[in-house]
Write a protein that holds these residues in place. Structure first.
Motif, PDB file in Angstrom:
ATOM      1  N   MET A  40       0.861  -1.184   0.000  1.00 46.19           N
ATOM      2  CA  MET A  40       0.000   0.000   0.000  1.00 46.19           C
ATOM      3  C   MET A  40       0.899   1.235   0.000  1.00 46.19           C
ATOM      4  SD  MET A  40      -3.011  -1.352   0.044  1.00 46.19           S
ATOM      5  CE  MET A  40      -2.539  -2.918  -0.672  1.00 46.19           C
ATOM      6  N   ASP A  41       1.338   1.648  -1.195  1.00 44.68           N
ATOM      7  CA  ASP A  41       2.356   2.687  -1.293  1.00 44.68           C
ATOM      8  C   ASP A  41       1.794   4.067  -1.611  1.00 44.68           C
ATOM      9  OD1 ASP A  41       1.833   2.536  -4.019  1.00 44.68           O
ATOM     10  OD2 ASP A  41       3.685   1.485  -4.490  1.00 44.68           O
ATOM     11  N   ASP A  42       2.684   5.065  -1.510  1.00 46.11           N
ATOM     12  CA  ASP A  42       2.310   6.462  -1.736  1.00 46.11           C
ATOM     13  C   ASP A  42       1.687   6.677  -3.110  1.00 46.11           C
ATOM     14  OD1 ASP A  42       3.244   7.284   0.726  1.00 46.11           O
ATOM     15  OD2 ASP A  42       5.190   7.942  -0.032  1.00 46.11           O
ATOM     16  N   ARG A  43       2.312   6.109  -4.121  1.00 48.45           N
ATOM     17  CA  ARG A  43       1.847   6.339  -5.496  1.00 48.45           C
ATOM     18  C   ARG A  43       0.377   5.941  -5.649  1.00 48.45           C
ATOM     19  NH1 ARG A  43       1.492   3.530 -10.617  1.00 48.45           N
ATOM     20  NH2 ARG A  43       1.502   1.673  -9.360  1.00 48.45           N
ATOM     21  N   ASP A  44       0.029   4.741  -5.194  1.00 48.26           N
ATOM     22  CA  ASP A  44      -1.344   4.268  -5.331  1.00 48.26           C
ATOM     23  C   ASP A  44      -2.316   5.106  -4.514  1.00 48.26           C
ATOM     24  OD1 ASP A  44      -0.521   2.251  -7.052  1.00 48.26           O
ATOM     25  OD2 ASP A  44      -0.195   0.842  -5.407  1.00 48.26           O
ATOM     26  N   LEU A  45      -1.909   5.476  -3.300  1.00 48.35           N
ATOM     27  CA  LEU A  45      -2.779   6.294  -2.457  1.00 48.35           C
ATOM     28  C   LEU A  45      -3.036   7.657  -3.100  1.00 48.35           C
ATOM     29  CD1 LEU A  45      -4.304   6.652   0.199  1.00 48.35           C
ATOM     30  CD2 LEU A  45      -2.190   7.561   1.164  1.00 48.35           C
ATOM     31  N   PHE A  46      -2.001   8.287  -3.615  1.00 41.17           N
ATOM     32  CA  PHE A  46      -2.187   9.601  -4.227  1.00 41.17           C
ATOM     33  C   PHE A  46      -2.995   9.521  -5.521  1.00 41.17           C
ATOM     34  CE2 PHE A  46       1.615  10.788  -1.584  1.00 41.17           C
ATOM     35  CZ  PHE A  46       0.872  11.545  -0.689  1.00 41.17           C
ATOM     36  N   LEU A  47      -2.843   8.439  -6.278  1.00 44.87           N
ATOM     37  CA  LEU A  47      -3.697   8.251  -7.462  1.00 44.87           C
ATOM     38  C   LEU A  47      -5.159   8.153  -7.055  1.00 44.87           C
ATOM     39  CD1 LEU A  47      -1.617   5.760  -9.628  1.00 44.87           C
ATOM     40  CD2 LEU A  47      -2.288   8.077 -10.254  1.00 44.87           C
ATOM     41  N   TYR A  48      -5.436   7.376  -6.015  1.00 45.52           N
ATOM     42  CA  TYR A  48      -6.803   7.248  -5.515  1.00 45.52           C
ATOM     43  C   TYR A  48      -7.351   8.614  -5.096  1.00 45.52           C
ATOM     44  CZ  TYR A  48     -10.523   6.750  -2.145  1.00 45.52           C
ATOM     45  OH  TYR A  48     -11.693   6.920  -1.459  1.00 45.52           O
ATOM     46  N   LEU A  49      -6.579   9.342  -4.285  1.00 43.57           N
ATOM     47  CA  LEU A  49      -7.030  10.644  -3.802  1.00 43.57           C
ATOM     48  C   LEU A  49      -7.291  11.603  -4.959  1.00 43.57           C
ATOM     49  CD1 LEU A  49      -4.665  11.048  -0.717  1.00 43.57           C
ATOM     50  CD2 LEU A  49      -7.082  10.409  -0.715  1.00 43.57           C
ATOM     51  N   GLY A  50      -6.423  11.568  -5.973  1.00 39.97           N
ATOM     52  CA  GLY A  50      -6.609  12.442  -7.126  1.00 39.97           C
ATOM     53  C   GLY A  50      -7.822  12.072  -7.963  1.00 39.97           C
ATOM     54  N   LEU A  51      -8.054  10.773  -8.128  1.00 40.43           N
ATOM     55  CA  LEU A  51      -9.193  10.324  -8.941  1.00 40.43           C
ATOM     56  C   LEU A  51     -10.530  10.573  -8.264  1.00 40.43           C
ATOM     57  CD1 LEU A  51      -7.845   6.940 -10.320  1.00 40.43           C
ATOM     58  CD2 LEU A  51      -8.377   8.983 -11.644  1.00 40.43           C
ATOM     59  N   THR A  52     -10.584  10.449  -6.950  1.00 43.88           N
ATOM     60  CA  THR A  52     -11.861  10.533  -6.244  1.00 43.88           C
ATOM     61  C   THR A  52     -12.107  11.875  -5.573  1.00 43.88           C
ATOM     62  OG1 THR A  52     -10.904   9.691  -4.203  1.00 43.88           O
ATOM     63  CG2 THR A  52     -11.819   8.060  -5.763  1.00 43.88           C
ATOM     64  N   ASN A  53     -11.083  12.692  -5.463  1.00 42.06           N
ATOM     65  CA  ASN A  53     -11.172  13.958  -4.748  1.00 42.06           C
ATOM     66  C   ASN A  53     -11.548  13.727  -3.283  1.00 42.06           C
ATOM     67  OD1 ASN A  53     -10.810  16.723  -4.617  1.00 42.06           O
ATOM     68  ND2 ASN A  53     -12.951  17.172  -5.107  1.00 42.06           N
ATOM     69  N   ASP A  54     -11.166  12.587  -2.754  1.00 42.29           N
ATOM     70  CA  ASP A  54     -11.420  12.233  -1.359  1.00 42.29           C
ATOM     71  C   ASP A  54     -10.316  12.859  -0.521  1.00 42.29           C
ATOM     72  OD1 ASP A  54     -11.859  11.097   1.117  1.00 42.29           O
ATOM     73  OD2 ASP A  54     -12.114   9.060   0.345  1.00 42.29           O
ATOM     74  N   SER A  55     -10.667  13.812   0.298  1.00 38.38           N
ATOM     75  CA  SER A  55      -9.647  14.532   1.061  1.00 38.38           C
ATOM     76  C   SER A  55      -9.680  14.198   2.549  1.00 38.38           C
ATOM     77  CB  SER A  55      -9.808  16.041   0.851  1.00 38.38           C
ATOM     78  OG  SER A  55     -11.112  16.439   1.269  1.00 38.38           O
TER      79      SER A  55
ATOM     80  N   ALA B 166      -6.259  -1.181   7.268  1.00 33.29           N
ATOM     81  CA  ALA B 166      -4.996  -1.433   6.568  1.00 33.29           C
ATOM     82  C   ALA B 166      -4.188  -0.143   6.658  1.00 33.29           C
ATOM     83  CB  ALA B 166      -5.249  -1.813   5.116  1.00 33.29           C
ATOM     84  N   TRP B 167      -2.942  -0.271   7.053  1.00 32.90           N
ATOM     85  CA  TRP B 167      -2.088   0.907   7.228  1.00 32.90           C
ATOM     86  C   TRP B 167      -1.400   1.298   5.923  1.00 32.90           C
ATOM     87  CZ3 TRP B 167      -4.223   2.193  11.327  1.00 32.90           C
ATOM     88  CH2 TRP B 167      -4.298   1.410  12.468  1.00 32.90           C
ATOM     89  N   HIS B 168      -1.266   2.577   5.748  1.00 38.41           N
ATOM     90  CA  HIS B 168      -0.483   3.109   4.645  1.00 38.41           C
ATOM     91  C   HIS B 168       0.950   2.596   4.810  1.00 38.41           C
ATOM     92  CE1 HIS B 168       1.396   6.850   2.668  1.00 38.41           C
ATOM     93  NE2 HIS B 168       1.050   6.006   1.751  1.00 38.41           N
TER      94      HIS B 168
ATOM     95  N   ARG C 172      -1.356   4.697  12.321  1.00 37.08           N
ATOM     96  CA  ARG C 172      -0.782   5.280  11.101  1.00 37.08           C
ATOM     97  C   ARG C 172      -1.916   5.680  10.177  1.00 37.08           C
ATOM     98  NH1 ARG C 172       3.459   0.495   9.626  1.00 37.08           N
ATOM     99  NH2 ARG C 172       1.553  -0.694   9.706  1.00 37.08           N
ATOM    100  N   PRO C 173      -1.597   6.416   9.100  1.00 35.35           N
ATOM    101  CA  PRO C 173      -2.642   6.710   8.117  1.00 35.35           C
ATOM    102  C   PRO C 173      -3.260   5.419   7.563  1.00 35.35           C
ATOM    103  CG  PRO C 173      -0.774   8.155   7.774  1.00 35.35           C
ATOM    104  CD  PRO C 173      -0.354   7.140   8.804  1.00 35.35           C
ATOM    105  N   VAL C 174      -4.535   5.496   7.279  1.00 37.86           N
ATOM    106  CA  VAL C 174      -5.346   4.346   6.891  1.00 37.86           C
ATOM    107  C   VAL C 174      -5.504   4.285   5.371  1.00 37.86           C
ATOM    108  CG1 VAL C 174      -7.695   3.414   7.084  1.00 37.86           C
ATOM    109  CG2 VAL C 174      -6.584   4.410   9.078  1.00 37.86           C
TER     110      VAL C 174
END
Length: 173
Positions: free
Chosen positions: A28-43, A98-100, A60-62
């Motif tokens: 569960m890496d940074d790249r995938d998390l940031f792609l998700y956040l960018g695609l969904t605008n989930d802040s 699941a932890w980041h 930790r971040p979830v």
């Protein structure tokens, strides 16, 4: 198994067997998390802000649960049952966060194949490296009716049309 250079084969329902299984390991890496956040605008700050996460009572971040579900959906469409299939129903629970940065192992197992309705019921269990259950449940996938048909495709991610290391997950850390 199902992929070769430029052809994708739709797997016949008759080839699926109860007990057949698939294991996928994902970081569960940074790249995938940031792609998700960018695609969904989930802040939701729970996903990226350590101070907020601590104040909310988490270690930790979830990881957003939709990312876990997306990994399972990709496994269904790429591997079990494979190309041409799609999820029709899903019933998942997420007992632990699941932890980041964690590594999650997804175990999928065929529980039932219904040839009449062209569906397959798959059990899903996912644990992190601490053996905590982060996802559990089942799904029903529909199997494409055009079994055995080879479909020419232009690419699956690699320049020559084959799968690249990232798609097979063997190149991810």
């Amino acid at each position: 198994m199902l992929f070769n250079r430029r052809h994708v084969k739709i797997r016949p329902a008759e080839e699926l067997t109860e007990g057949e299984s698939l294991k996928i390991v994902e970081k569960m890496d940074d790249r995938d998390l940031f792609l998700y956040l960018g695609l969904t605008n989930d802040s939701n700050p729970l996903y990226i802000q350590h101070d907020f996460t601590a104040a909310a009572g988490y270690e930790r971040p979830v990881v957003p649960v939709v990312m876990l579900t997306g990994i399972v959906s990709a496994a269904v469409s790429k591997h079990l049952p494979g190309p041409g299939s799609r999820m029709l129903e899903q019933r998942f629970r997420f007992p632990e966060a699941a932890w980041h940065g964690s590594t999650v192992t997804f175990d999928l197992a065929v529980e039932k194949v219904d040839l009449l309705s062209r569906t397959v019921q798959i059990r899903v269990d996912a644990t992190d490296e601490e053996n905590r259950t982060v996802m559990t449940g089942e799904l029903v996938a529909g199997i494409a009716p055009a079994a055995g048909v080879n479909t020419e495709i232009s690419a699956l991610g690699a320049p020559d049309g084959g799968m690249d290391e990232r798609e097979t997950n063997s190149g991810r850390g």
